[in-house]
Write an enzyme that holds these catalytic residues in place. Sequence first.
Site, mmCIF file in Angstrom:
data_model
loop_
_atom_site.group_PDB
_atom_site.id
_atom_site.type_symbol
_atom_site.label_atom_id
_atom_site.label_comp_id
_atom_site.label_asym_id
_atom_site.label_seq_id
_atom_site.Cartn_x
_atom_site.Cartn_y
_atom_site.Cartn_z
ATOM 1 N N LYS A 147 0.854 -1.193 0.000
ATOM 2 C CA LYS A 147 0.000 0.000 0.000
ATOM 3 C C LYS A 147 0.889 1.240 0.000
ATOM 4 O O LYS A 147 1.468 1.619 1.017
ATOM 5 C CB LYS A 147 -0.891 0.037 1.250
ATOM 6 C CG LYS A 147 -1.910 1.168 1.143
ATOM 7 C CD LYS A 147 -2.396 1.696 2.476
ATOM 8 C CE LYS A 147 -1.615 2.852 3.006
ATOM 9 N NZ LYS A 147 -1.617 4.093 2.203
ATOM 10 N N GLU B 78 9.470 1.589 11.328
ATOM 11 C CA GLU B 78 10.501 2.629 11.180
ATOM 12 C C GLU B 78 9.762 3.951 11.302
ATOM 13 O O GLU B 78 9.018 4.327 10.402
ATOM 14 C CB GLU B 78 11.178 2.545 9.811
ATOM 15 C CG GLU B 78 11.997 1.304 9.582
ATOM 16 C CD GLU B 78 13.242 1.249 10.441
ATOM 17 O OE1 GLU B 78 13.660 2.290 10.985
ATOM 18 O OE2 GLU B 78 13.791 0.147 10.592
ATOM 19 N N GLU C 73 8.693 16.113 16.301
ATOM 20 C CA GLU C 73 9.055 16.033 14.886
ATOM 21 C C GLU C 73 8.191 17.015 14.090
ATOM 22 O O GLU C 73 6.963 16.938 14.131
ATOM 23 C CB GLU C 73 8.835 14.611 14.366
ATOM 24 C CG GLU C 73 9.339 14.432 12.950
ATOM 25 C CD GLU C 73 9.143 13.016 12.413
ATOM 26 O OE1 GLU C 73 8.038 12.474 12.552
ATOM 27 O OE2 GLU C 73 10.104 12.476 11.831
HETATM 28 P P1 NAD Z 1 2.054 8.398 8.188
HETATM 29 O O1 NAD Z 1 2.284 7.691 9.481
HETATM 30 O O2 NAD Z 1 0.978 9.405 8.130
HETATM 31 O O3 NAD Z 1 1.718 7.345 7.031
HETATM 32 C C1 NAD Z 1 2.591 6.279 6.710
HETATM 33 C C2 NAD Z 1 1.789 5.201 5.995
HETATM 34 O O4 NAD Z 1 0.911 4.576 6.950
HETATM 35 C C3 NAD Z 1 0.880 5.726 4.881
HETATM 36 O O5 NAD Z 1 0.883 4.822 3.797
HETATM 37 C C4 NAD Z 1 -0.483 5.770 5.558
HETATM 38 O O6 NAD Z 1 -1.555 5.702 4.640
HETATM 39 C C5 NAD Z 1 -0.418 4.555 6.454
HETATM 40 N N1 NAD Z 1 -1.321 4.557 7.610
HETATM 41 C C6 NAD Z 1 -1.787 5.619 8.304
HETATM 42 N N2 NAD Z 1 -2.589 5.207 9.313
HETATM 43 C C7 NAD Z 1 -2.616 3.849 9.266
HETATM 44 C C8 NAD Z 1 -3.260 2.840 10.056
HETATM 45 N N3 NAD Z 1 -4.024 3.149 11.085
HETATM 46 N N4 NAD Z 1 -3.051 1.550 9.741
HETATM 47 C C9 NAD Z 1 -2.265 1.215 8.701
HETATM 48 N N5 NAD Z 1 -1.647 2.128 7.904
HETATM 49 C C10 NAD Z 1 -1.807 3.428 8.191
HETATM 50 O O7 NAD Z 1 3.468 9.018 7.757
HETATM 51 P P2 NAD Z 1 3.814 9.943 6.504
HETATM 52 O O8 NAD Z 1 3.298 11.313 6.752
HETATM 53 O O9 NAD Z 1 3.452 9.272 5.240
HETATM 54 O O10 NAD Z 1 5.420 9.957 6.602
HETATM 55 C C11 NAD Z 1 6.124 10.766 7.456
HETATM 56 C C12 NAD Z 1 6.560 10.008 8.695
HETATM 57 O O11 NAD Z 1 7.335 8.880 8.319
HETATM 58 C C13 NAD Z 1 7.475 10.834 9.591
HETATM 59 O O12 NAD Z 1 7.139 10.632 10.941
HETATM 60 C C14 NAD Z 1 8.860 10.264 9.301
HETATM 61 O O13 NAD Z 1 9.809 10.435 10.323
HETATM 62 C C15 NAD Z 1 8.536 8.840 9.074
HETATM 63 N N6 NAD Z 1 9.609 8.201 8.329
HETATM 64 C C16 NAD Z 1 10.439 7.338 8.997
HETATM 65 C C17 NAD Z 1 11.493 6.735 8.328
HETATM 66 C C18 NAD Z 1 12.387 5.764 9.032
HETATM 67 O O14 NAD Z 1 13.024 4.979 8.359
HETATM 68 N N7 NAD Z 1 12.477 5.764 10.349
HETATM 69 C C19 NAD Z 1 11.707 7.015 6.974
HETATM 70 C C20 NAD Z 1 10.854 7.911 6.327
HETATM 71 C C21 NAD Z 1 9.794 8.487 7.016
#
Ligand code: NAD
Length: 495
Positions: free
Chosen positions: A178, A253, A384
């Site tokens: 997804k 992550e 963050e």
């Molecule tokens: P997000 O948590 O909003 O979404 C990430 C993914 O999870 C998306 O595909 C979203 O649709 C899905 N999602 C959201 N709610 C869900 C649920 N309840 N169940 C299952 N899936 C769900 O994050 P974002 O805004 O897309 O990305 C930014 C975040 O990602 C930041 O916090 C950043 O630090 C983190 N990030 C971490 C790493 C790492 O390797 N540690 C790398 C890149 C980004």
Amino acid sequence: MASTATKTFKNFIGGDWVDAASGETFETTVPATGESLGTFPKSGPDDVDRAVEAAKAAFEEWRLVPAPKRGEILFRFGQLLADQKDELALLMAREMGKVLPEAAGDVQEAIDMSFYMGGEGRRLFGHTTPSELRDKFNMSVRQPIGVVGVITPWNFPIAIPSWKIAPALVCGNTVVFKPATDTPLLGERFVELLVEAGVPAGVVNVVHGGGGAVGDRLVRHPDVPVITLTGSRETGVEVMRNAAENLKHVHLELGGKNAIIVLDDADLDLAVDGIVWSAFGTSGQRCTAASRVIVQEGAYEELQSRLVAAAEKLRLGPGWEEGVDVGPVINRRALEKIHSYTEIGTDEGAKLLTGGEAVNGEGTFYRPTIFGDVDPEMRVAQEEIFGPTTALIRVRDLDEAVRVSNGIRFGLSSSIFTRDVNKAFRAMRDLEAGITYINAGTIGAEVHLPFGGTKQTGNGHREAGQAALDVFTEWKSIYVDYSGKLQKAQIDTAG
Ligand code: NAD
């Protein structure tokens, strides 16, 4: 291939391109201009169920394909990515917004990962060990687990899917992917290229849609034993909780609040370059972005003025234009969140040194923003922001710098600029983070080393390198007794 003209895209399930069962759709747009790039299926639980069924069926055959053959498909995939690097980078500059050289770097990371994991097809090492009994042979082997649910963010739209899907496949698992709703077009291109590389029907499936409808169904589906998620801490907590019912393997992550330490003896030119790259590259939308800069008091004033001057020179604009340093942020919601932190910082008493405002116009651009005289406990130094904002914190010495660097809930990346090797080694030992850089910023991971964070950045797993294999395999210990009699471990001791 996906052109820049508006198109209608589909899910990929069991080898067929299909619409969402509901027939509903959503759009993906260009953050620099607001223009539409395409329409995608707004899927729901039914679509996920169908994809899981296809992946589960395909697993029975895929797990038996010899691992070197699975690896060969990844080699072909890596080559296809390399052949189309420029087109993919341009598409990324449009759909996600990062500037072209960084977009090309994102694709390069996926190329590297595909070749690295392709090579794992001829390793996937286990162990052989002596036995405590005669005429007995012991070994441990890695085994695939089944259907892996891959849930990714938008900020590395090609690299992050590769960190998850390449190791999942070489280990013999099948995948339901997804992609983030802000970057579905790149997710779709990723899967098209996997298919072109020879991945059989059902082995990789893509279901587009939101976290609540698609992601959550994957997380709760009883036939998806592994969930790998990169996203925010809040999403990670929810996913872990919802996956608990089926005791799934959950690989998370999550966020960061990474700091660069600059000591008095540092090369300040180098430090400024490292800070600018780490704080404002990808408009600060990297999990490893440097959103804190911890500066020893002797270097503070000089570093601050050089840094502000460097930030003010950065050119904002669409990622695909020549000479642009900083692209837009992903969407309007992100822009508002970033600006709310400017207000929070100002209200908390931090000094706004530069930036602090959005750029008027169609695109979602935010000026590189630096706060000075920040207290380590302020929200701008703890939470963050995920935008081009960094906070300067003044400290007396290395001990205080390390304490401040560690004084957050996250533990992803860390960095120190110093010419003193003893101080560098103390920092390497004492910084609580999954990654530490010496005389470099907080970004720049290479695919053959473990990547991930301590504390609330994750849950103890790592992607990339050999460590990634632990997420996508189960260990099996095998004992072969060729003595012809019943030997009892721990009981028959005569040797
Ligand atoms: P997000 O948590 O909003 O979404 C990430 C993914 O999870 C998306 O595909 C979203 O649709 C899905 N999602 C959201 N709610 C869900 C649920 N309840 N169940 C299952 N899936 C769900 O994050 P974002 O805004 O897309 O990305 C930014 C975040 O990602 C930041 O916090 C950043 O630090 C983190 N990030 C971490 C790493 C790492 O390797 N540690 C790398 C890149 C980004």
